[in-house]
Design a protein around this motif. Structure first.
Motif, PDB file in Angstrom:
ATOM      1  N   ASP A 269      -5.427  12.830  -0.843  1.00  0.00           N
ATOM      2  CA  ASP A 269      -4.138  13.180  -0.250  1.00  0.00           C
ATOM      3  C   ASP A 269      -3.515  14.368  -0.966  1.00  0.00           C
ATOM      4  O   ASP A 269      -2.854  15.190  -0.335  1.00  0.00           O
ATOM      5  CB  ASP A 269      -3.184  11.986  -0.292  1.00  0.00           C
ATOM      6  CG  ASP A 269      -3.667  10.865   0.601  1.00  0.00           C
ATOM      7  OD1 ASP A 269      -3.680  11.061   1.832  1.00  0.00           O
ATOM      8  OD2 ASP A 269      -4.064   9.811   0.065  1.00  0.00           O
TER       9      ASP A 269
ATOM     10  N   ASN B 247      -8.934   0.986   0.612  1.00  0.00           N
ATOM     11  CA  ASN B 247      -7.882  -0.003   0.388  1.00  0.00           C
ATOM     12  C   ASN B 247      -6.535   0.426   0.950  1.00  0.00           C
ATOM     13  O   ASN B 247      -5.498  -0.147   0.618  1.00  0.00           O
ATOM     14  CB  ASN B 247      -7.769  -0.305  -1.106  1.00  0.00           C
ATOM     15  CG  ASN B 247      -8.952  -1.116  -1.583  1.00  0.00           C
ATOM     16  OD1 ASN B 247      -9.021  -2.303  -1.325  1.00  0.00           O
ATOM     17  ND2 ASN B 247      -9.913  -0.460  -2.223  1.00  0.00           N
ATOM     18  N   SER B 248      -6.563   1.464   1.795  1.00  0.00           N
ATOM     19  CA  SER B 248      -5.360   1.940   2.495  1.00  0.00           C
ATOM     20  C   SER B 248      -4.242   2.373   1.558  1.00  0.00           C
ATOM     21  O   SER B 248      -3.066   2.114   1.813  1.00  0.00           O
ATOM     22  CB  SER B 248      -4.846   0.876   3.473  1.00  0.00           C
ATOM     23  OG  SER B 248      -5.836   0.552   4.409  1.00  0.00           O
ATOM     24  N   VAL B 249      -4.619   3.017   0.447  1.00  0.00           N
ATOM     25  CA  VAL B 249      -3.614   3.595  -0.448  1.00  0.00           C
ATOM     26  C   VAL B 249      -3.877   5.090  -0.578  1.00  0.00           C
ATOM     27  O   VAL B 249      -4.975   5.573  -0.303  1.00  0.00           O
ATOM     28  CB  VAL B 249      -3.598   2.920  -1.840  1.00  0.00           C
ATOM     29  CG1 VAL B 249      -3.282   1.444  -1.717  1.00  0.00           C
ATOM     30  CG2 VAL B 249      -4.886   3.125  -2.580  1.00  0.00           C
ATOM     31  N   ARG B 250      -2.867   5.814  -0.993  1.00  0.00           N
ATOM     32  CA  ARG B 250      -3.013   7.252  -1.180  1.00  0.00           C
ATOM     33  C   ARG B 250      -3.874   7.534  -2.397  1.00  0.00           C
ATOM     34  O   ARG B 250      -3.797   6.824  -3.401  1.00  0.00           O
ATOM     35  CB  ARG B 250      -1.646   7.902  -1.343  1.00  0.00           C
ATOM     36  CG  ARG B 250      -0.839   7.844  -0.048  1.00  0.00           C
ATOM     37  CD  ARG B 250       0.567   8.276  -0.275  1.00  0.00           C
ATOM     38  NE  ARG B 250       1.223   7.160  -0.980  1.00  0.00           N
ATOM     39  CZ  ARG B 250       2.502   7.107  -1.257  1.00  0.00           C
ATOM     40  NH1 ARG B 250       3.278   8.104  -0.940  1.00  0.00           N
ATOM     41  NH2 ARG B 250       3.022   6.071  -1.869  1.00  0.00           N
TER      42      ARG B 250
ATOM     43  N   SER C 215       0.811  -1.219   0.000  1.00  0.00           N
ATOM     44  CA  SER C 215       0.000   0.000   0.000  1.00  0.00           C
ATOM     45  C   SER C 215       0.840   1.263   0.000  1.00  0.00           C
ATOM     46  O   SER C 215       0.449   2.268  -0.589  1.00  0.00           O
ATOM     47  CB  SER C 215      -0.967   0.002   1.181  1.00  0.00           C
ATOM     48  OG  SER C 215      -0.276  -0.018   2.401  1.00  0.00           O
ATOM     49  N   ASN C 216       2.028   1.248   0.609  1.00  0.00           N
ATOM     50  CA  ASN C 216       2.850   2.461   0.607  1.00  0.00           C
ATOM     51  C   ASN C 216       3.531   2.703  -0.736  1.00  0.00           C
ATOM     52  O   ASN C 216       4.092   3.772  -0.960  1.00  0.00           O
ATOM     53  CB  ASN C 216       3.857   2.446   1.755  1.00  0.00           C
ATOM     54  CG  ASN C 216       4.807   1.281   1.690  1.00  0.00           C
ATOM     55  OD1 ASN C 216       4.547   0.284   1.031  1.00  0.00           O
ATOM     56  ND2 ASN C 216       5.912   1.388   2.391  1.00  0.00           N
TER      57      ASN C 216
ATOM     58  N   ARG D 289      -8.984   5.131  -0.172  1.00  0.00           N
ATOM     59  CA  ARG D 289      -8.996   5.116   1.298  1.00  0.00           C
ATOM     60  C   ARG D 289      -9.460   3.763   1.833  1.00  0.00           C
ATOM     61  O   ARG D 289      -8.903   3.254   2.804  1.00  0.00           O
ATOM     62  CB  ARG D 289      -9.851   6.255   1.821  1.00  0.00           C
ATOM     63  CG  ARG D 289      -9.260   7.630   1.426  1.00  0.00           C
ATOM     64  CD  ARG D 289     -10.065   8.802   1.921  1.00  0.00           C
ATOM     65  NE  ARG D 289     -10.098   8.915   3.355  1.00  0.00           N
ATOM     66  CZ  ARG D 289      -9.105   9.374   4.110  1.00  0.00           C
ATOM     67  NH1 ARG D 289      -7.976   9.756   3.555  1.00  0.00           N
ATOM     68  NH2 ARG D 289      -9.224   9.461   5.415  1.00  0.00           N
TER      69      ARG D 289
END
Length: 69
Positions: free
Chosen positions: A50, A27-30, A8-9, A25
């Protein structure tokens, strides 16, 4: 993302509507909102983007910045 062994990062979602940002959001990605599509800056901001960019050139710079972060 997991199917491609992604992290994800290392991942960003680029979109022009709130649905794209909400998906990022979830899926915990920017999420990077772009202003040359159908959505507005307000819609993207309210969805929690973001970053919001106004041109493809600015998107390219943003992606370089994201990679460094």
């Amino acid at each position: 993302m997991a199917e491609q062994d992604g992290k994800s990062n290392d991942t960003v979602m680029i979109g022009d509507r709130r649905f794209d940002i909400e998906g990022a959001r979830a899926n915990s990605v920017r999420g990077i909102g772009v202003l040359w599509g159908f959505g507005s800056a307000g819609e993207l901001r309210e969805a929690g983007a973001d970053r919001i960019v106004a041109s493809p050139a600015e998107l390219g710079e943003c992606l370089v910045d994201c990679r460094a972060a």
